[in-house]
Design a protein around this motif. Structure first.
Motif, PDB file in Angstrom:
ATOM      1  N   ALA A 284       0.827  -1.207   0.000  1.00 52.98           N
ATOM      2  CA  ALA A 284       0.000   0.000   0.000  1.00 52.98           C
ATOM      3  C   ALA A 284       0.862   1.258   0.000  1.00 52.98           C
ATOM      4  CB  ALA A 284      -0.931  -0.001   1.215  1.00 52.98           C
ATOM      5  N   LEU A 285       1.982   1.244   0.733  1.00 57.83           N
ATOM      6  CA  LEU A 285       2.867   2.409   0.755  1.00 57.83           C
ATOM      7  C   LEU A 285       3.516   2.617  -0.606  1.00 57.83           C
ATOM      8  CD1 LEU A 285       4.065   4.552   2.759  1.00 57.83           C
ATOM      9  CD2 LEU A 285       6.055   3.049   2.919  1.00 57.83           C
ATOM     10  N   ARG A 286       4.001   1.547  -1.213  1.00 61.71           N
ATOM     11  CA  ARG A 286       4.647   1.674  -2.526  1.00 61.71           C
ATOM     12  C   ARG A 286       3.664   2.123  -3.590  1.00 61.71           C
ATOM     13  NH1 ARG A 286       8.258  -3.890  -2.149  1.00 61.71           N
ATOM     14  NH2 ARG A 286      10.137  -2.948  -1.210  1.00 61.71           N
ATOM     15  N   GLU A 287       2.457   1.575  -3.555  1.00 56.32           N
ATOM     16  CA  GLU A 287       1.451   1.966  -4.546  1.00 56.32           C
ATOM     17  C   GLU A 287       1.035   3.414  -4.378  1.00 56.32           C
ATOM     18  OE1 GLU A 287      -1.693  -0.859  -4.114  1.00 56.32           O
ATOM     19  OE2 GLU A 287      -0.682  -2.397  -5.330  1.00 56.32           O
ATOM     20  N   GLY A 288       1.092   3.920  -3.151  1.00 59.37           N
ATOM     21  CA  GLY A 288       0.729   5.314  -2.916  1.00 59.37           C
ATOM     22  C   GLY A 288       1.785   6.292  -3.378  1.00 59.37           C
ATOM     23  N   GLY A 289       3.015   5.801  -3.575  1.00 60.62           N
ATOM     24  CA  GLY A 289       4.091   6.674  -4.025  1.00 60.62           C
ATOM     25  C   GLY A 289       4.491   7.675  -2.945  1.00 60.62           C
ATOM     26  N   ALA A 290       5.185   8.728  -3.373  1.00 58.06           N
ATOM     27  CA  ALA A 290       5.708   9.716  -2.430  1.00 58.06           C
ATOM     28  C   ALA A 290       4.600  10.493  -1.737  1.00 58.06           C
ATOM     29  CB  ALA A 290       6.641  10.682  -3.160  1.00 58.06           C
ATOM     30  N   GLY A 291       3.398  10.501  -2.320  1.00 55.51           N
ATOM     31  CA  GLY A 291       2.294  11.267  -1.722  1.00 55.51           C
ATOM     32  C   GLY A 291       1.730  10.642  -0.469  1.00 55.51           C
ATOM     33  N   VAL A 292       1.892   9.327  -0.301  1.00 60.34           N
ATOM     34  CA  VAL A 292       1.424   8.639   0.906  1.00 60.34           C
ATOM     35  C   VAL A 292       2.605   8.499   1.859  1.00 60.34           C
ATOM     36  CG1 VAL A 292       0.557   6.465   1.851  1.00 60.34           C
ATOM     37  CG2 VAL A 292      -0.454   7.420  -0.221  1.00 60.34           C
ATOM     38  N   GLY A 293       2.478   9.089   3.046  1.00 59.70           N
ATOM     39  CA  GLY A 293       3.571   9.033   4.001  1.00 59.70           C
ATOM     40  C   GLY A 293       3.447   7.912   5.001  1.00 59.70           C
ATOM     41  N   LEU A 294       2.209   7.423   5.203  1.00 60.59           N
ATOM     42  CA  LEU A 294       1.953   6.429   6.251  1.00 60.59           C
ATOM     43  C   LEU A 294       0.840   5.495   5.828  1.00 60.59           C
ATOM     44  CD1 LEU A 294       1.978   5.384   9.285  1.00 60.59           C
ATOM     45  CD2 LEU A 294       0.310   7.199   9.737  1.00 60.59           C
TER      46      LEU A 294
END
Length: 257
Positions: free
Chosen positions: A121-131
């Motif tokens: 989930a973190l990788r799929e969210g890219g830099a925009g997802v921090g947590l």
């Protein structure tokens, strides 16, 4: 899966994942949980597991040293005296060598099998997802504890508007750089969704199944595990309101004369 083969296959490479586990007086829970973590993390690539021994008075240190002797990916970091769960997590993250960090509690209630889902989930969210915040379903705590947790989460969510049902779950996954940029204080781990949002990151959520504690009883106190302190809550609310837009800055090019 042969755990001994796992101990030698990742030697020498920089890990892609660091798993941080704060632990205090959990001597009987360490070995089985270490095995579960390694099994879950192995499929993700090179990993390390960092146990932060928060001033344990039992045989936790001896157990960790014995396990680490045959597991190059297992690291044992000690606090001379207990500093609390948030301090132990921060120590682990500061020592982490990977860009992606996952945390979980050391009592076995957080199932390591969910680590790959959080990382995905973190990788799929890219830099925009921090947590990526785990949210427990099927809580195994007593009815009284579940009620208190529900009330505390409800009050926190209403005041901070962090859109997170359960910030107390130890299963979290985040970018190391984003975490270290957060203001540090005791009980930080319970306010991470609100503080990540403050920094401009999005927060993703993954439902995780709660388990009974493997053995023993809780070693972190009633107040710092279950109740959101009024002063802490007020402080985070103040931090959010005082946040200002970070200006875009760049260094001017040097011109030769």
């Amino acid at each position: 899966m042969d755990i001994q083969r796992m101990t030698t296959s990742h030697d020498g490479a920089r890990p892609v994942l660091s798993v941080v586990v704060p632990v205090k007086n959990e001597q009987d829970n360490i070995a089985p949980l270490v095995t579960e973590i390694a099994t879950a993390a192995f499929s993700l690539g090179v990993f390390e597991v960092i146990y932060v021994n928060d001033g344990s008075g039992d045989r936790s240190a001896a157990v960790l040293d014995e396990l680490a002797a045959s597991r190059p990916w297992l690291r044992h970091i000690r606090h001379e005296s207990s500093a609390g769960q948030s301090a132990a997590v921060r120590t682990g993250v500061r020592h982490a060598r990977a860009d992606i960090v996952c945390t979980l509690d050391g009592d076995g209630q957080n199932d390591p099998a969910f680590i790959p889902r959080l990382v995905q989930a973190l990788r799929e969210g890219g830099a925009g997802v921090g947590l990526v915040q785990g949210q427990r379903v099927g809580r195994k705590a007593s009815g009284f504890k579940r009620l208190q947790s529900r009330v505390a989460n409800g009050v926190r969510s209403r005041i901070l508007k962090d859109a997170t049902r359960d910030t107390g779950c130890g299963l979290k996954c985040f970018w190391r750089e984003a975490y270290l940029a957060l203001p540090y204080f005791d009980a930080l781990h319970r306010f991470m969704p609100a503080l990540m949002t403050r920094e401009g990151y999005r927060v993703a959520h993954v439902d995780v199944v709660d388990r009974p504690r493997l053995t023993g009883v809780s070693n972190y106190g009633f107040w710092n595990r279950l109740w959101v302190g009024i002063l802490d809550l007020a402080g985070v609310w103040w931090l959010i309101r005082r946040k200002r837009t970070t200006p875009v800055a760049q260094e001017a090019p040097r011109h030769a004369h």
